[in-house]
Motif scaffolding. Structure first.
Motif, PDB file in Angstrom:
ATOM      1  N   TRP A  16       0.807  -1.222   0.000  1.00  0.00           N
ATOM      2  CA  TRP A  16       0.000   0.000   0.000  1.00  0.00           C
ATOM      3  C   TRP A  16       0.839   1.271   0.000  1.00  0.00           C
ATOM      4  O   TRP A  16       0.425   2.312  -0.516  1.00  0.00           O
ATOM      5  CB  TRP A  16      -0.943   0.010   1.204  1.00  0.00           C
ATOM      6  CG  TRP A  16      -0.244   0.134   2.540  1.00  0.00           C
ATOM      7  CD1 TRP A  16       0.159  -0.864   3.335  1.00  0.00           C
ATOM      8  CD2 TRP A  16       0.105   1.358   3.200  1.00  0.00           C
ATOM      9  NE1 TRP A  16       0.760  -0.367   4.470  1.00  0.00           N
ATOM     10  CE2 TRP A  16       0.732   0.999   4.410  1.00  0.00           C
ATOM     11  CE3 TRP A  16      -0.039   2.711   2.892  1.00  0.00           C
ATOM     12  CZ2 TRP A  16       1.212   1.948   5.323  1.00  0.00           C
ATOM     13  CZ3 TRP A  16       0.431   3.661   3.786  1.00  0.00           C
ATOM     14  CH2 TRP A  16       1.051   3.275   4.988  1.00  0.00           C
ATOM     15  N   ARG A 152      -4.276   3.986  -3.539  1.00  0.00           N
ATOM     16  CA  ARG A 152      -4.240   2.831  -2.639  1.00  0.00           C
ATOM     17  C   ARG A 152      -3.845   3.239  -1.218  1.00  0.00           C
ATOM     18  O   ARG A 152      -4.309   2.661  -0.234  1.00  0.00           O
ATOM     19  CB  ARG A 152      -3.264   1.780  -3.156  1.00  0.00           C
ATOM     20  CG  ARG A 152      -3.242   0.527  -2.269  1.00  0.00           C
ATOM     21  CD  ARG A 152      -2.229  -0.486  -2.763  1.00  0.00           C
ATOM     22  NE  ARG A 152      -2.541  -0.946  -4.107  1.00  0.00           N
ATOM     23  CZ  ARG A 152      -1.833  -1.869  -4.751  1.00  0.00           C
ATOM     24  NH1 ARG A 152      -0.784  -2.409  -4.174  1.00  0.00           N
ATOM     25  NH2 ARG A 152      -2.163  -2.235  -5.973  1.00  0.00           N
ATOM     26  N   PRO A 155      -6.717   6.021   1.850  1.00  0.00           N
ATOM     27  CA  PRO A 155      -7.498   5.752   3.059  1.00  0.00           C
ATOM     28  C   PRO A 155      -6.626   5.597   4.302  1.00  0.00           C
ATOM     29  O   PRO A 155      -7.008   6.035   5.396  1.00  0.00           O
ATOM     30  CB  PRO A 155      -8.235   4.451   2.729  1.00  0.00           C
ATOM     31  CG  PRO A 155      -8.275   4.401   1.232  1.00  0.00           C
ATOM     32  CD  PRO A 155      -6.995   5.017   0.797  1.00  0.00           C
ATOM     33  N   LYS A 156      -5.461   4.976   4.135  1.00  0.00           N
ATOM     34  CA  LYS A 156      -4.567   4.808   5.280  1.00  0.00           C
ATOM     35  C   LYS A 156      -4.022   6.165   5.724  1.00  0.00           C
ATOM     36  O   LYS A 156      -3.965   6.472   6.921  1.00  0.00           O
ATOM     37  CB  LYS A 156      -3.396   3.889   4.926  1.00  0.00           C
ATOM     38  CG  LYS A 156      -3.761   2.406   4.785  1.00  0.00           C
ATOM     39  CD  LYS A 156      -4.352   2.061   3.445  1.00  0.00           C
ATOM     40  CE  LYS A 156      -4.461   0.559   3.232  1.00  0.00           C
ATOM     41  NZ  LYS A 156      -5.110   0.224   1.950  1.00  0.00           N
ATOM     42  N   GLY A 320      -8.216   2.907   8.065  1.00  0.00           N
ATOM     43  CA  GLY A 320      -8.056   2.832   6.617  1.00  0.00           C
ATOM     44  C   GLY A 320      -7.898   1.406   6.123  1.00  0.00           C
ATOM     45  O   GLY A 320      -8.456   1.025   5.088  1.00  0.00           O
ATOM     46  N   ASP A 324     -10.834  -0.586   3.905  1.00  0.00           N
ATOM     47  CA  ASP A 324     -10.477  -1.194   2.622  1.00  0.00           C
ATOM     48  C   ASP A 324     -10.768  -2.690   2.616  1.00  0.00           C
ATOM     49  O   ASP A 324     -11.154  -3.263   1.602  1.00  0.00           O
ATOM     50  CB  ASP A 324      -8.995  -0.960   2.323  1.00  0.00           C
ATOM     51  CG  ASP A 324      -8.745   0.396   1.674  1.00  0.00           C
ATOM     52  OD1 ASP A 324      -9.721   1.043   1.253  1.00  0.00           O
ATOM     53  OD2 ASP A 324      -7.568   0.812   1.605  1.00  0.00           O
ATOM     54  N   ARG A 328     -16.669   0.191   2.641  1.00  0.00           N
ATOM     55  CA  ARG A 328     -17.110   1.380   3.377  1.00  0.00           C
ATOM     56  C   ARG A 328     -18.436   1.143   4.107  1.00  0.00           C
ATOM     57  O   ARG A 328     -18.612   1.549   5.253  1.00  0.00           O
ATOM     58  CB  ARG A 328     -17.261   2.566   2.421  1.00  0.00           C
ATOM     59  CG  ARG A 328     -16.024   2.890   1.605  1.00  0.00           C
ATOM     60  CD  ARG A 328     -14.824   3.239   2.468  1.00  0.00           C
ATOM     61  NE  ARG A 328     -13.719   3.727   1.644  1.00  0.00           N
ATOM     62  CZ  ARG A 328     -12.635   3.008   1.353  1.00  0.00           C
ATOM     63  NH1 ARG A 328     -12.504   1.773   1.822  1.00  0.00           N
ATOM     64  NH2 ARG A 328     -11.676   3.509   0.604  1.00  0.00           N
ATOM     65  N   GLU A 381     -14.037  10.762  -1.015  1.00  0.00           N
ATOM     66  CA  GLU A 381     -14.294   9.864  -2.149  1.00  0.00           C
ATOM     67  C   GLU A 381     -15.643  10.128  -2.802  1.00  0.00           C
ATOM     68  O   GLU A 381     -15.957   9.518  -3.827  1.00  0.00           O
ATOM     69  CB  GLU A 381     -14.234   8.417  -1.678  1.00  0.00           C
ATOM     70  CG  GLU A 381     -12.883   8.031  -1.093  1.00  0.00           C
ATOM     71  CD  GLU A 381     -12.857   6.647  -0.488  1.00  0.00           C
ATOM     72  OE1 GLU A 381     -11.745   6.125  -0.244  1.00  0.00           O
ATOM     73  OE2 GLU A 381     -13.933   6.076  -0.250  1.00  0.00           O
ATOM     74  N   THR A 445     -15.232   1.736  -2.183  1.00  0.00           N
ATOM     75  CA  THR A 445     -14.003   0.974  -1.936  1.00  0.00           C
ATOM     76  C   THR A 445     -13.307   0.587  -3.236  1.00  0.00           C
ATOM     77  O   THR A 445     -13.951   0.036  -4.135  1.00  0.00           O
ATOM     78  CB  THR A 445     -14.315  -0.292  -1.118  1.00  0.00           C
ATOM     79  OG1 THR A 445     -15.004   0.074   0.071  1.00  0.00           O
ATOM     80  CG2 THR A 445     -13.030  -1.027  -0.761  1.00  0.00           C
ATOM     81  N   GLY A 446     -12.025   0.887  -3.323  1.00  0.00           N
ATOM     82  CA  GLY A 446     -11.243   0.502  -4.497  1.00  0.00           C
ATOM     83  C   GLY A 446     -11.376   1.428  -5.688  1.00  0.00           C
ATOM     84  O   GLY A 446     -10.692   1.221  -6.693  1.00  0.00           O
TER      85      GLY A 446
END
Length: 451
Positions: A16, A152, A155-156, A320, A324, A328, A381, A445-446
């Motif tokens: 990630w 990628r 979110p983290k 995060g 993932d 969500r 997002e 997500t993604g």
């Protein structure tokens, strides 16, 4: 498309953090510093408020302390909501970096001035102005990190940024524990908590040199892409024009954007009321449990605060990854189910303090950790760069324009029914909203960040 995004798309098996550079970490660290002091300031108010009111309330006002506790928190929330709305809009016009510096400088100055409050009127005014500045910092930092980090890792990174609030909260709990133990100014030691809040002014010196403006935001303005969501842009109803529509109007003009804003605000309302009208009473409830057990309240109250916020930080750091991993929508439902369960458990507990610390840790995971981190991860997002800060700030802070009254209501319930537990249990029912709304929100997500 950012270079980091291209690298990640070429190699789906990459970790990630692949594609992250020193610039990405520098932007995260700069935004993180600002949010640390937001967390410190918010929690400093919770700890220092009762001693402050004991010092400044008139004998007549002191007859209803719970009301003034709720009023001070509510007034801060009102300022937070208004400031957040205005600051988010400004960030979409003058830039993320500039707005962040202004907000940090503003709340540093007025938090420091709170140390000199001599009456409730002065305290309330300073809390309102401080709230104005605090509210405008969050959406600018989140937008800046989201728009500069690869998809990628985003979110983290947003979860890491949100952990700054928990870090500031732990810092406030530690400072308060030291003040409670040493009592350097006697009954006026609470003033030191707010005086230390002036330190973030120095952060602006770092931000001025370290941070760079969001290229995604600058590109969207240059190309005159004003639509609030990708779906609205693809519908053909939004046309490029040199005349930029007002961002707050734009997020409500098109149906998809309007739907997302309103539904997300309902969840934000549940989070905000839940924390300020339920979890903010935990220190007082802990002290009551300690007194009933014959233990020193001034030790167990700060101890609970540290443990609670460690739980929140742990949740921020993993949020995060978890969002993932399970998506969500499932993350949101898990969050609010946990908020409801741990809040009820906390305020019906009358047993040992050691077990209560475990409950406080879990309550911190959900009510402060996951319930705030979803806004950092998910809101960016849903909207495009031209309105991202405006939309995020409306959802995050707009709920406060309604929720600010609930700490006051909770204070009235405490006064009327003679107990914190009953008020908290009544108010915790707000978390049910978070179990319903996610079913009507899009799953992101993604998916890449909207452009």
């Amino acid at each position: 498309m950012a270079a980091g995004d291209a690298v990640l798309r070429e190699d789906a098996s990459a970790p990630w953090y692949a594609g992250l550079t020193a610039r990405h970490w520098r932007i995260l660290w700069g935004s993180y510093l600002g949010w640390i002091f937001d967390g410190y300031e918010a929690v400093a108010l919770v700890y220092a408020l009762r001693p402050a009111l004991n010092s400044i309330l008139t004998p007549e006002q002191a007859q209803a302390p719970a009301f003034y506790v709720g009023a001070a928190i509510g007034i801060t929330l009102l300022g937070w909501g208004i400031g957040g709305m205005l600051g988010g809009i400004a960030a979409d016009y003058i830039g993320r970096k500039r707005m962040m510096m202004l907000s940090i400088l503003g709340y540093a100055i007025f938090t420091g001035l709170t140390a000199f409050a001599g009456s409730f009127a002065q305290l309330a005014l300073l809390r309102f102005i401080t709230g104005l500045a605090i509210g405008s910092e969050w959406s600018t930092g989140i937008a800046l990190v989201a728009e500069t980090w690869p998809n990628r890792a985003r979110p983290k990174g947003c979860g890491f940024l949100q952990s700054g609030f928990g870090g500031g909260a732990v810092l406030a709990a530690i400072v308060w524990a030291v003040l409670a133990a040493t009592n350097p100014l006697g009954s006026e030691s609470w003033r030191i908590m707010f005086a230390l809040g002036a330190l973030p002014a120095f952060v602006c010196l770092y931000l001025r040199r370290a941070l760079e403006e969001s290229e995604r935001w600058m590109t969207a303005l240059k190309e005159q892409r004003w639509a609030a969501t990708t779906e609205d842009a693809q519908s053909g109803r939004v046309h490029k024009t040199a005349q930029r529509p007002f961002t707050l109007t734009e997020i409500f003009r098109e149906p998809e954007s309007r739907r997302r804003v309103l539904l997300a605000t309902v969840m934000s309302f549940a989070t905000t009321v839940g924390w300020w009208a339920v979890s903010s009473w935990l220190p007082a409830y802990t002290e009551a449990l300690a007194k009933a057990a014959g233990e020193p309240a001034n030790v167990w109250g700060p101890r609970m605060g540290i443990i609670y916020n460690i739980g929140a930080i742990a949740a921020y750091l993993v949020s995060g990854f978890l969002a993932d991993a399970i998506g969500r929508r499932k993350f949101l439902i898990l969050t609010y189910a946990g908020c409801l369960a741990t809040s009820v458990l906390a305020y019906v507990w009358t047993g040992g303090l050691t077990t209560f610390m475990v409950i406080a840790f879990l309550n911190g995971v959900f009510t402060l950790g996951f319930s705030f981190s979803w806004m950092a991860i998910y809101l960016v997002e849903l909207f495009t760069p031209a309105v991202r800060a405006t939309a995020a700030s409306f959802v995050f802070n707009g709920a406060r324009l309604i929720a600010w009254i609930f700490p006051i209501i909770a204070g009235q319930i405490v006064t009327s029914f003679g107990g914190v537990a009953r008020a908290a249990l009544i108010m915790s029912s707000v978390y049910v909203l978070g179990l319903i709304v996610p079913w009507f929100m899009p799953e992101t997500t993604g998916k890449p960040l909207p452009e």
